[in-house]
Design a protein around this motif. Structure first.
Motif, PDB file in Angstrom:
ATOM      1  N   VAL A 257       0.819  -1.221   0.000  1.00 32.54           N
ATOM      2  CA  VAL A 257       0.000   0.000   0.000  1.00 32.54           C
ATOM      3  C   VAL A 257       0.852   1.270   0.000  1.00 32.54           C
ATOM      4  CG1 VAL A 257      -1.988  -1.106   1.099  1.00 32.54           C
ATOM      5  CG2 VAL A 257      -0.221  -0.048   2.535  1.00 32.54           C
ATOM      6  N   ASP A 258       2.117   1.154  -0.336  1.00 32.95           N
ATOM      7  CA  ASP A 258       3.035   2.288  -0.217  1.00 32.95           C
ATOM      8  C   ASP A 258       2.832   3.317  -1.339  1.00 32.95           C
ATOM      9  OD1 ASP A 258       5.710   2.927   1.440  1.00 32.95           O
ATOM     10  OD2 ASP A 258       5.903   3.657  -0.619  1.00 32.95           O
ATOM     11  N   THR A 259       2.326   4.474  -0.961  1.00 30.63           N
ATOM     12  CA  THR A 259       2.029   5.538  -1.924  1.00 30.63           C
ATOM     13  C   THR A 259       3.270   5.966  -2.694  1.00 30.63           C
ATOM     14  OG1 THR A 259       0.147   6.342  -0.635  1.00 30.63           O
ATOM     15  CG2 THR A 259       1.182   7.927  -2.114  1.00 30.63           C
ATOM     16  N   PHE A 260       4.388   6.113  -2.032  1.00 31.70           N
ATOM     17  CA  PHE A 260       5.613   6.559  -2.693  1.00 31.70           C
ATOM     18  C   PHE A 260       6.047   5.554  -3.750  1.00 31.70           C
ATOM     19  CE2 PHE A 260      10.289   7.215  -2.833  1.00 31.70           C
ATOM     20  CZ  PHE A 260      10.302   8.554  -3.167  1.00 31.70           C
ATOM     21  N   ARG A 261       6.038   4.264  -3.419  1.00 33.94           N
ATOM     22  CA  ARG A 261       6.444   3.228  -4.366  1.00 33.94           C
ATOM     23  C   ARG A 261       5.415   3.009  -5.476  1.00 33.94           C
ATOM     24  NH1 ARG A 261       8.690  -1.439  -0.509  1.00 33.94           N
ATOM     25  NH2 ARG A 261       7.918  -0.149   1.156  1.00 33.94           N
ATOM     26  N   ARG A 262       4.197   3.524  -5.258  1.00 34.55           N
ATOM     27  CA  ARG A 262       3.170   3.478  -6.310  1.00 34.55           C
ATOM     28  C   ARG A 262       3.312   4.661  -7.268  1.00 34.55           C
ATOM     29  NH1 ARG A 262      -2.593   3.533  -4.162  1.00 34.55           N
ATOM     30  NH2 ARG A 262      -2.956   3.438  -6.415  1.00 34.55           N
ATOM     31  N   TYR A 263       4.237   5.581  -6.972  1.00 37.93           N
ATOM     32  CA  TYR A 263       4.457   6.765  -7.807  1.00 37.93           C
ATOM     33  C   TYR A 263       3.178   7.608  -7.926  1.00 37.93           C
ATOM     34  CZ  TYR A 263       8.612   4.094  -8.932  1.00 37.93           C
ATOM     35  OH  TYR A 263       9.776   3.366  -8.841  1.00 37.93           O
ATOM     36  N   ILE A 264       2.613   7.923  -6.772  1.00 33.95           N
ATOM     37  CA  ILE A 264       1.420   8.774  -6.735  1.00 33.95           C
ATOM     38  C   ILE A 264       1.866  10.225  -6.633  1.00 33.95           C
ATOM     39  CG2 ILE A 264      -0.679   9.374  -5.470  1.00 33.95           C
ATOM     40  CD1 ILE A 264      -0.860   6.634  -6.888  1.00 33.95           C
ATOM     41  N   TYR A 265       1.425  11.028  -7.601  1.00 29.15           N
ATOM     42  CA  TYR A 265       1.832  12.427  -7.710  1.00 29.15           C
ATOM     43  C   TYR A 265       0.623  13.351  -7.753  1.00 29.15           C
ATOM     44  CZ  TYR A 265       5.648  10.055 -10.409  1.00 29.15           C
ATOM     45  OH  TYR A 265       6.628   9.231 -10.872  1.00 29.15           O
ATOM     46  N   LEU A 266       0.874  14.615  -7.483  1.00 33.42           N
ATOM     47  CA  LEU A 266       0.069  15.715  -7.986  1.00 33.42           C
ATOM     48  C   LEU A 266       0.835  16.170  -9.214  1.00 33.42           C
ATOM     49  CD1 LEU A 266      -0.605  15.678  -4.829  1.00 33.42           C
ATOM     50  CD2 LEU A 266      -1.231  18.058  -5.171  1.00 33.42           C
ATOM     51  N   HIS A 267       0.175  16.199 -10.363  1.00 33.23           N
ATOM     52  CA  HIS A 267       0.876  16.570 -11.594  1.00 33.23           C
ATOM     53  C   HIS A 267      -0.062  17.267 -12.558  1.00 33.23           C
ATOM     54  CE1 HIS A 267      -0.783  13.372 -14.231  1.00 33.23           C
ATOM     55  NE2 HIS A 267      -0.649  12.544 -13.198  1.00 33.23           N
ATOM     56  N   GLY A 268       0.538  17.957 -13.520  1.00 34.13           N
ATOM     57  CA  GLY A 268      -0.230  18.625 -14.556  1.00 34.13           C
ATOM     58  C   GLY A 268      -0.721  17.634 -15.592  1.00 34.13           C
ATOM     59  N   THR A 269      -1.757  18.075 -16.315  1.00 29.43           N
ATOM     60  CA  THR A 269      -2.371  17.256 -17.350  1.00 29.43           C
ATOM     61  C   THR A 269      -2.785  18.166 -18.507  1.00 29.43           C
ATOM     62  OG1 THR A 269      -3.931  15.403 -17.603  1.00 29.43           O
ATOM     63  CG2 THR A 269      -4.777  17.380 -16.528  1.00 29.43           C
TER      64      THR A 269
END
Length: 174
Positions: free
Chosen positions: A111-123
């Motif tokens: 369940v690791d958010t960092f290792r899931r590459y969860i970002y706030l990013h532009g689209t």
């Protein structure tokens, strides 16, 4: 513009609320996961709970810069580039990379958010906001993210919840 000390993302509102010294200072439309909320690796869901900004990537890049593997490709998004890669999940302009702060919920193991590459990013601006369509990340308009980026320090807390925030939704901005 004051530095923000808390970001609150409401999945129900599809909105990011930024606070400075306990006062609402920013309200931005976002797009969270099409698959809804959830923490498991490979789910394509937006993780809930308390997080922090672990890394900031893209300072100084042009608005619309295309990022792959957290590196600038040298490209800037255009409709023509989009047409060349129709299925791409565009990560543009900047990245605020999240790390979970709740072991077993959004930190460590599957369940690791960092290792899931969860970002706030532009689209791309052609993508709708206020509608869940991402692959797990929190998408923002490029101009909104560029404006937000310098106001959010590394380690800034980020609370992601399913609930609506009616009292914040109508509060005046500082």
């Amino acid at each position: 513009m004051p530095i923000l000390d808390l970001l609150h993302i409401s999945i129900a509102d599809q909105c990011l609320y930024g606070f400075a010294q306990g006062r609402l200072a920013v309200r931005l439309a976002v797009s969270t996961a099409l698959n809804g909320p959830g923490e498991h690796n490979g789910s394509g869901c937006t993780p809930r709970g308390l997080h922090q900004v672990r890394a900031k990537i893209g300072a100084g890049l042009p608005q619309g810069a295309v990022l792959r593997g957290r590196r600038w490709t040298g490209e800037v998004w255009t409709p023509d580039l989009h047409a060349q890669f129709p299925g791409r999940d565009w990560i543009l302009s900047r990245i605020l990379w999240l790390s979970g702060r709740e072991p077993g919920r959004n930190r460590l193991g599957p369940v690791d958010t960092f290792r899931r590459y969860i970002y706030l990013h532009g689209t791309p601006d052609s993508e709708p906001m206020g509608v869940p369509l991402s692959h797990g990340c929190i998408r923002l308009r490029n101009a909104d993210l560029v404006a937000l980026f310098d106001r959010v320090p590394v380690h800034c807390p980020v609370q992601i919840e399913e609930a609506a925030c009616p009292q914040w939704a109508s509060a005046p901005l500082n």
